[in-house]
Design a protein around this motif. Structure first.
Motif, mmCIF file in Angstrom:
data_model
loop_
_atom_site.group_PDB
_atom_site.id
_atom_site.type_symbol
_atom_site.label_atom_id
_atom_site.label_comp_id
_atom_site.label_asym_id
_atom_site.label_seq_id
_atom_site.Cartn_x
_atom_site.Cartn_y
_atom_site.Cartn_z
ATOM 1 N N MET A 161 -14.610 17.909 23.023
ATOM 2 C CA MET A 161 -16.066 18.053 22.373
ATOM 3 C C MET A 161 -16.031 18.674 21.174
ATOM 4 O O MET A 161 -16.681 18.482 20.184
ATOM 5 N N THR A 162 -15.209 19.966 21.159
ATOM 6 C CA THR A 162 -14.948 20.717 19.824
ATOM 7 C C THR A 162 -14.471 19.751 18.810
ATOM 8 O O THR A 162 -14.913 20.057 17.609
ATOM 9 N N ILE A 163 -13.229 19.198 19.050
ATOM 10 C CA ILE A 163 -12.468 18.502 18.087
ATOM 11 C C ILE A 163 -13.608 17.434 17.287
ATOM 12 O O ILE A 163 -13.619 17.179 16.135
ATOM 13 N N PHE A 164 -14.094 16.376 18.155
ATOM 14 C CA PHE A 164 -14.913 15.275 17.644
ATOM 15 C C PHE A 164 -16.109 15.854 16.927
ATOM 16 O O PHE A 164 -16.381 15.323 15.847
ATOM 17 N N THR A 165 -16.747 16.771 17.678
ATOM 18 C CA THR A 165 -17.868 17.163 16.949
ATOM 19 C C THR A 165 -17.751 17.834 15.747
ATOM 20 O O THR A 165 -18.398 17.823 14.580
ATOM 21 N N GLY A 166 -16.597 18.960 15.504
ATOM 22 C CA GLY A 166 -16.193 19.448 14.700
ATOM 23 C C GLY A 166 -15.726 18.740 13.256
ATOM 24 O O GLY A 166 -15.916 18.886 12.074
ATOM 25 N N ALA A 167 -14.941 17.734 13.820
ATOM 26 C CA ALA A 167 -14.701 16.507 12.574
ATOM 27 C C ALA A 167 -15.718 15.849 12.073
ATOM 28 O O ALA A 167 -15.775 15.795 10.723
ATOM 29 N N ARG A 168 -16.718 15.565 12.792
ATOM 30 C CA ARG A 168 -17.918 14.880 12.366
ATOM 31 C C ARG A 168 -18.760 15.700 11.345
ATOM 32 O O ARG A 168 -18.987 15.597 10.050
ATOM 33 N N LEU A 169 -18.711 16.792 11.742
ATOM 34 C CA LEU A 169 -19.564 17.819 10.920
ATOM 35 C C LEU A 169 -18.654 18.493 9.709
ATOM 36 O O LEU A 169 -19.307 18.485 8.674
ATOM 37 N N TYR A 170 -17.636 18.367 9.703
ATOM 38 C CA TYR A 170 -16.691 18.910 8.574
ATOM 39 C C TYR A 170 -16.720 17.650 7.526
ATOM 40 O O TYR A 170 -16.849 17.725 6.473
ATOM 41 N N ILE A 171 -16.841 16.420 7.916
ATOM 42 C CA ILE A 171 -16.941 15.148 7.293
ATOM 43 C C ILE A 171 -18.297 15.347 6.366
ATOM 44 O O ILE A 171 -18.241 14.979 5.257
#
Length: 259
Positions: free
Chosen positions: A71-81
């Motif tokens: 959850m942290t990786i995918f949500t963080g990646a989306r928000l970073y992009i």
């Protein structure tokens, strides 16, 4: 983390708190006149000495760690992009996915708490009365937050659909708004029904049940779960159908649509 002094379930109480917990379960199970000093009678007996005691504690801990990490990786990646790409505009779907992720995080966190302080993953014959009472106290929050988290995830998806159909038509806008409103109502109803499923609403506090000498009258948990699950299955189907309906109305060749 070891808790306070407490007897194993099925054994006589060691402390006044154990006695209170035992009496609470006796009241809950309609055995309020039974002597709590004898302890609770459990059907599942511990294995004979020398045989291993089965436990799923490690497996549950690994599952919680994996789910929280993903959850942290995918949500963080989306928000970073979204934050680093100037061509992408921050929208309601981004805020909604943050809320949905935080709510979803509470579920494995509660399970981790149960593993540490509530005998999670262990058989009842390996659990203390103190752990059993803690497990009871976390039953209502985990049940309520699960359906709220699921609704929040679906709302974030609908906000994303709204972004895609922003310039299509007002019809799609109102369809998505209506679905969001229905999900908000569902989340609120599931929260209220879960919290106030019993009269008086003290099911999660076994010690209070013992003090009041009152067995709460509760809604059937299975019926509640089935009702909430049916509602979410219906909304799942709607969320799957909506993109196909959106694609159907786009003016392009069938071959392109299939691709």
């Amino acid at each position: 983390m070891p808790g306070p002094l407490s007897a194993i379930v099925g054994k006589p109480p060691l402390t006044a708190d154990d006695t209170l917990i035992v009496h609470g379960y006796q009241v809950l199970f309609g055995m309020g006149k039974k002597d709590p000093a004898l302890g609770l009678t459990i059907a599942k007996k511990a294995p004979p000495p020398g045989q291993p005691h089965e436990s799923d504690t490690t497996n549950i801990a690994i599952g919680c760690a994996i789910s929280m990490t993903l959850m942290t990786i995918f949500t963080g990646a989306r928000l970073y992009i979204r934050a680093t790409n100037r061509g992408l505009v921050w929208g309601w779907d981004d805020w909604a996915i943050i809320v949905a992720t935080l709510l979803s995080m509470t579920i494995p966190i509660i399970y981790c708490y149960k593993l540490v302080n509530a005998g999670g993953g262990k058989h009842v014959y390996d659990v203390t009365y103190w752990e059993l009472a803690n497990h009871q106290s976390m039953s209502t929050p985990s049940f309520a937050l699960f359906y709220v988290a699921v609704a929040a995830i679906k709302i974030s998806i609908l906000f994303f659909y709204m972004r895609l159909t922003a310039f299509a038509s007002k019809t799609w806008l109102w369809i998505h708004r209506s679905l969001i409103l229905l999900l908000l109502i569902c989340a609120l109803v599931s929260l209220l029904v879960t919290v106030f499923q019993c009269d008086p609403p003290i099911y999660a506090n076994i010690r209070e049940i013992a003090r009041r000498e009152v067995k709460p009258i509760c809604l059937p948990v299975i019926n509640m779960a089935v009702g909430f699950n049916v509602w979410h299955i219906i909304t799942d189907a709607v969320l799957l159908v909506v993109p196909f309906l959106m694609l159907w109305r786009i003016q392009m060749k069938w071959t392109t649509k299939c691709k």
